[in-house]
Motif scaffolding. Structure first.
Motif, short mmCIF file in Angstrom:
data_model
loop_
_atom_site.label_atom_id
_atom_site.label_comp_id
_atom_site.label_asym_id
_atom_site.label_seq_id
_atom_site.Cartn_x
_atom_site.Cartn_y
_atom_site.Cartn_z
N LEU A 12 63.41 1.33 50.90
CA LEU A 12 63.28 -0.18 49.96
C LEU A 12 64.80 -0.36 49.99
N PHE A 13 65.51 -0.99 50.46
CA PHE A 13 66.62 -1.36 50.18
C PHE A 13 67.13 -2.63 49.98
N GLN A 14 67.77 -2.81 48.63
CA GLN A 14 68.43 -4.16 48.00
C GLN A 14 70.23 -4.15 48.66
N GLU A 15 69.53 -5.25 48.82
CA GLU A 15 71.78 -5.94 49.47
C GLU A 15 72.06 -6.05 48.18
N LYS A 16 71.84 -6.32 47.30
CA LYS A 16 73.34 -6.47 45.91
C LYS A 16 71.72 -6.16 44.28
N ASN A 17 72.48 -6.19 43.47
CA ASN A 17 71.85 -5.47 42.24
C ASN A 17 71.00 -6.08 42.19
N VAL A 18 69.30 -5.89 41.71
CA VAL A 18 68.72 -7.33 41.52
C VAL A 18 68.47 -6.88 39.61
N GLY A 19 68.15 -5.25 39.04
CA GLY A 19 67.60 -5.61 37.72
C GLY A 19 66.05 -4.21 38.25
N ILE A 20 65.81 -3.72 37.06
CA ILE A 20 64.65 -3.02 37.15
C ILE A 20 62.92 -3.68 37.98
N PRO A 21 63.18 -4.84 36.78
CA PRO A 21 61.58 -5.26 37.24
C PRO A 21 61.74 -5.91 38.63
N LYS A 22 62.55 -6.83 38.93
CA LYS A 22 62.66 -7.34 40.27
C LYS A 22 62.78 -6.00 41.44
N ASN A 23 63.26 -5.20 41.38
CA ASN A 23 63.06 -4.35 42.38
C ASN A 23 61.91 -3.46 42.34
N ARG A 24 61.04 -3.08 41.47
CA ARG A 24 60.13 -2.78 41.25
C ARG A 24 58.67 -3.39 42.04
N ASN A 25 59.40 -4.91 41.47
CA ASN A 25 58.43 -5.67 42.14
C ASN A 25 58.15 -5.84 43.87
N SER A 26 59.82 -5.57 44.06
CA SER A 26 60.01 -5.63 46.05
C SER A 26 58.85 -4.85 46.07
#
Length: 305
Positions: free
Chosen positions: A66-80
Motif C-alpha cells: 500500500l503506497f501513500q501518495e503523500k506523507n500522512v503520518g503513522i495513525p492514518k497510514n496504519r488505518n489505511s
C-alpha cells in the motif's frame, strides 16, 4: 475452534535498512500469516517502495503493498492498511520491528485456549542503539479484564498484540487525534471490549530510537497530549468502580505534573517550575521524594543555562 487467520500489517517510512528484516520475519513464521500488508507512508529517501514491490511480486497472494501518495503520518497510514484487512485477527508492527518465528503460532494457541479473550499480547525484546537486547517485561503481566491496568498508563502493547479484527474496527481503528499515542488509545478501547491473554515469553523484537515520534516532541506538547489522553481514559473507564477511577486519575495527574515542571524548565521559566513543584507538594505531601528529585533537576538545569 479453528486457529485464527492473522493478517500482519507492517508500516514503513524510509526504513529500508530494517524493512527487509521485518518482512522476512513476517514470512518466516511457523504458522503462516493469512496476509502481509506493507503500508508505505511515501518514502522518498531510500528504496523502501522498490523493496515492498519486490516482495509483493515474489509472494503474490501473501504480500501486498500500500503506497501513500503523500506523507500522512503513522495513525492514518496504519488505518489505511487496516481497511484492507481480510483476516479475522490482525497484528501491527513497524518497519524496523522483527517477529520471532513462533509469533503467530503462539498467539493462536493462546487465543484458542482462551476463547473468551479476543486480544493476546506478549513480552518482547527491546534492542537499543548499540544492538543490545533485553526483555521488556521483567515480571508477568495480567490476563483477563485488564482495563484498569491499561488505563493506568501501560503503553507499548500494540506491537506485541494480536487482536480480533472486528473489535479493532468497533474501537474505531487508530485514533488520528492522538497522533503520538494512537496505539495506547486503541489498546485502552479494546480492553473495554474484551478480556486479554498475556504470553510471558518474548515473541517480537522492537528497536529503540532516541528520535522516535513520541520522544522527539517537546515537554509542553507531551503535557498537552497527556491531558487529552486523561480525558479519553476517564471516558473509557467511566463504568469502573470509583476507587479504580480515582487511582487512575491520580496516576495520570502525577505524570502530567512532572511534564509540567519539565515544560517550564524547557522554556527557561524557573519561577514557574518552582511554583509547580510547590503546588504538587502542597496537594500531596507524600510525594516529598519525587518533589526533591524535581528540585535537584531544576537546580541542575538552571545552573547549566
Amino acid at each position: 475452534m479453528p486457529p485464527p487467520q492473522v493478517s500482519l500489517i507492517i508500516t514503513s517510512y524510509n526504513q529500508q535498512e530494517y524493512l527487509r528484516e521485518a518482512i522476512e520475519s513476517a514470512i518466516d513464521q511457523t504458522v503462516a500469516a493469512f496476509e502481509i500488508i506493507v503500508a508505505d507512508d511515501h518514502s522518498t529517501k531510500d528504496g523502501s517502495i522498490e523493496t515492498i514491490r519486490e516482495y509483493a511480486a515474489r509472494y503474490p497472494g501473501l504480500v501486498r503493498g500500500l503506497f501513500q501518495e503523500k506523507n500522512v503520518g503513522i495513525p492514518k497510514n496504519r488505518n489505511s492498511a487496516l481497511r484492507m484487512v481480510r483476516g479475522d485477527y490482525v497484528a501491527i508492527l513497524d518497519g524496523d520491528d522483527r517477529l520471532l518465528p513462533e509469533f503467530i503460532e503462539r498467539h493462536g494457541v493462546a487465543l484458542t485456549a482462551n476463547p473468551q479473550a479476543h486480544v493476546s499480547y506478549s513480552n518482547r525484546y527491546d534492542i537499543n542503539q548499540r544492538g543490545e537486547q533485553r526483555s521488556h517485561d521483567r515480571d508477568p503481566q495480567p490476563s483477563g479484564d485488564v482495563l484498569a491496568y491499561v488505563a493506568r498508563g501501560r503503553k507499548a502493547i500494540l506491537r506485541s498484540m494480536v487482536a480480533k479484527y472486528d473489535l479493532v474496527k468497533a474501537a474505531g481503528f487508530l485514533d488520528e487525534n492522538h497522533y503520538h499515542y494512537d496505539g495506547f488509545i486503541l489498546t485502552l478501547r479494546l480492553a473495554r471490549l474484551t478480556p486479554f491473554v498475556y504470553l510471558p515469553d518474548p515473541l517480537m523484537e522492537k528497536r529503540e530510537h532516541a528520535g522516535g515520534t513520541s520522544k522527539g516532541i517537546s515537554f509542553s506538547e507531551k503535557e498537552r497530549c497527556f491531558q487529552d489522553i486523561l480525558a479519553e481514559v476517564m471516558r473509557v473507564t467511566r463504568e469502573l468502580p470509583e476507587k479504580d477511577k480515582r487511582a487512575i486519575r491520580k496516576e495520570w495527574l502525577a505524570k502530567i505534573s512532572k511534564l509540567s515542571v519539565k515544560a517550564r524548565m524547557e522554556d527557561g521559566n524557573w519561577p514557574g517550575a518552582w511554583m509547580e513543584v510547590a503546588r504538587q507538594l502542597v496537594s500531596d505531601p507524600r510525594r516529598i521524594k519525587e518533589s526533591l528529585k524535581m528540585v535537584r533537576d531544576i537546580l541542575f538545569r538552571a545552573g547549566h543555562t
